[in-house]
Design an enzyme around this catalytic site. Structure first.
Site, PDB file in Angstrom:
ATOM      1  N   ASN A  22       1.998   2.726   4.476  1.00  0.00           N
ATOM      2  CA  ASN A  22       1.314   1.482   4.124  1.00  0.00           C
ATOM      3  C   ASN A  22       0.942   0.746   5.394  1.00  0.00           C
ATOM      4  O   ASN A  22       1.623   0.905   6.413  1.00  0.00           O
ATOM      5  CB  ASN A  22       2.275   0.573   3.345  1.00  0.00           C
TER       6      ASN A  22
HETATM    7  O1  PMT Z   1       3.825  -6.464   8.834  1.00  0.00           O
HETATM    8  P1  PMT Z   1       2.618  -7.346   9.098  1.00  0.00           P
HETATM    9  O2  PMT Z   1       1.489  -6.602   9.738  1.00  0.00           O
HETATM   10  O3  PMT Z   1       2.997  -8.601   9.854  1.00  0.00           O
HETATM   11  O4  PMT Z   1       2.053  -7.830   7.673  1.00  0.00           O
HETATM   12  C1  PMT Z   1       2.857  -8.639   6.867  1.00  0.00           C
HETATM   13  C2  PMT Z   1       2.716  -8.244   5.394  1.00  0.00           C
HETATM   14  C3  PMT Z   1       1.311  -8.541   4.921  1.00  0.00           C
HETATM   15  C4  PMT Z   1       3.041  -6.759   5.184  1.00  0.00           C
HETATM   16  C5  PMT Z   1       3.796  -9.112   4.630  1.00  0.00           C
HETATM   17  O5  PMT Z   1       3.536 -10.470   4.826  1.00  0.00           O
HETATM   18  C6  PMT Z   1       3.782  -8.795   3.126  1.00  0.00           C
HETATM   19  O6  PMT Z   1       3.014  -9.332   2.359  1.00  0.00           O
HETATM   20  N1  PMT Z   1       4.716  -7.889   2.690  1.00  0.00           N
HETATM   21  C7  PMT Z   1       4.752  -7.366   1.324  1.00  0.00           C
HETATM   22  C8  PMT Z   1       3.704  -6.301   1.227  1.00  0.00           C
HETATM   23  C9  PMT Z   1       3.670  -5.584  -0.087  1.00  0.00           C
HETATM   24  O7  PMT Z   1       3.629  -4.387  -0.045  1.00  0.00           O
HETATM   25  O8  PMT Z   1       3.708  -6.298  -1.187  1.00  0.00           O
HETATM   26  P2  PMT Z   1       3.825  -5.639  -2.667  1.00  0.00           P
HETATM   27  O9  PMT Z   1       3.009  -6.519  -3.505  1.00  0.00           O
HETATM   28  O10 PMT Z   1       3.493  -4.198  -2.707  1.00  0.00           O
HETATM   29  O11 PMT Z   1       5.378  -5.755  -2.968  1.00  0.00           O
HETATM   30  C10 PMT Z   1       5.950  -6.936  -3.490  1.00  0.00           C
HETATM   31  C11 PMT Z   1       7.348  -7.116  -2.982  1.00  0.00           C
HETATM   32  O12 PMT Z   1       8.198  -6.044  -3.424  1.00  0.00           O
HETATM   33  C12 PMT Z   1       7.507  -7.191  -1.476  1.00  0.00           C
HETATM   34  O13 PMT Z   1       8.511  -8.135  -1.195  1.00  0.00           O
HETATM   35  C13 PMT Z   1       7.961  -5.766  -1.097  1.00  0.00           C
HETATM   36  O14 PMT Z   1       8.745  -5.772   0.089  1.00  0.00           O
HETATM   37  C14 PMT Z   1       8.789  -5.395  -2.311  1.00  0.00           C
HETATM   38  N2  PMT Z   1       8.801  -3.958  -2.651  1.00  0.00           N
HETATM   39  C15 PMT Z   1       7.651  -3.359  -3.067  1.00  0.00           C
HETATM   40  C16 PMT Z   1       7.677  -2.038  -3.472  1.00  0.00           C
HETATM   41  C17 PMT Z   1       8.906  -1.331  -3.411  1.00  0.00           C
HETATM   42  N3  PMT Z   1       8.963  -0.042  -3.777  1.00  0.00           N
HETATM   43  N4  PMT Z   1      10.019  -1.941  -2.985  1.00  0.00           N
HETATM   44  C18 PMT Z   1       9.992  -3.255  -2.596  1.00  0.00           C
HETATM   45  O15 PMT Z   1      11.013  -3.809  -2.185  1.00  0.00           O
END
Ligand code: PMT
Length: 226
Positions: A22
């Site tokens: 990712n």
């Molecule tokens: O690392 P940088 O370049 O500074 O960028 C920061 C960022 C944009 C990555 C960060 O601010 C951010 O938004 N992180 C979450 C990114 C994400 O993948 O979001 P998501 O919508 O897919 O997931 C939602 C939440 O569930 C997040 O807290 C994620 O860590 C968590 N998650 C998701 C999938 C998974 N299998 N396990 C998780 O714990």
């Protein structure tokens, strides 16, 4: 207090030379880890591969895959008061890990990869891991930030979700700036656009305030602080 923070991307291997991943530089998560350590807290930073320097004063645990990140979170979350999930975890991984490099086949112009779903680490924190501390998720969205953040808050049992817009080139992934919308059960607050370092402090301060502890990063911290 102890902060457990996930950061960076995960890497899901396909064969010895290739992986799915990712976008994430780790900058947002490392900035939060640095701010939490600076305000006098113990920090366990669990990170996928990044090019960043490990912030001073944190306990650093490197991982590669989502499953490894899950296993390490499961091992340490018990001792955390606050768990902040900024990692960009790959939602799927290749169903099969080839032992040897996959060779291209003569005349084969298309190839289909079978993927299987990875474990949802944040979504497992409450029910599966039994975490009862302050649970903070991130939401990387390209539209409807508040709506999606509210639904994540509920679905994953979070106390706070910070949503960031990753549709533009100047905030979100990789860059030094970000813009965060903080969503709790009772409140939506726009933290605005700042450097990730500055937002790291604001995130830590918001979590401490949510716990009734108001750290203002004074040096040294006053006795009533964090
Ligand atoms: O690392 P940088 O370049 O500074 O960028 C920061 C960022 C944009 C990555 C960060 O601010 C951010 O938004 N992180 C979450 C990114 C994400 O993948 O979001 P998501 O919508 O897919 O997931 C939602 C939440 O569930 C997040 O807290 C994620 O860590 C968590 N998650 C998701 C999938 C998974 N299998 N396990 C998780 O714990």
């Amino acid at each position: 207090m102890t902060f457990l923070i996930t950061a960076g991307p995960t890497r899901e291997p396909l064969d010895p030379v290739r992986y799915l991943t990712n976008r994430s530089s780790g900058k947002m998560g490392y900035a939060i880890a640095e701010a939490a350590a600076l305000s006098g807290n113990r920090v366990i930073l669990i990170s996928g591969p990044t090019q960043l320097e490990i912030p001073d004063g944190v306990d650093f645990i490197p991982v590669e895959t989502a499953q490894e990140m899950f296993d390490v979170v499961l091992k340490w979350i018990d001792i955390a008061d606050v768990a902040i999930f900024t990692a960009a975890v790959a939602d799927y991984r290749p169903a099969n890990l080839a032992e040897q490099k996959i060779k291209k086949q003569e005349g084969q112009n298309r190839m289909t990869l079978e993927l299987v779903k990875n474990v949802d680490i944040l979504g497992s924190a409450r029910a599966l891991m039994g975490f009862s501390g302050l649970l903070v998720g991130f939401a990387a969205e390209t539209e409807n930030l508040e709506q999606y953040a509210k639904s994540k808050l509920k679905k994953k049992g979070c106390d706070i979700v910070f949503a960031n817009d990753v549709s533009g080139a100047d905030t979100g992934f990789d860059v030094d700036q970000n813009a965060l919308l903080m969503v709790t059960k009772n409140q939506t607050k726009d933290l605005g656009r700042h450097s990730k370092k500055e937002l790291g402090k604001m995130v830590v301060q918001a979590t401490l305030e949510h716990l009734g502890k108001g750290c203002r990063f004074e040096e040294p911290c006053p006795p009533e602080c964090c």
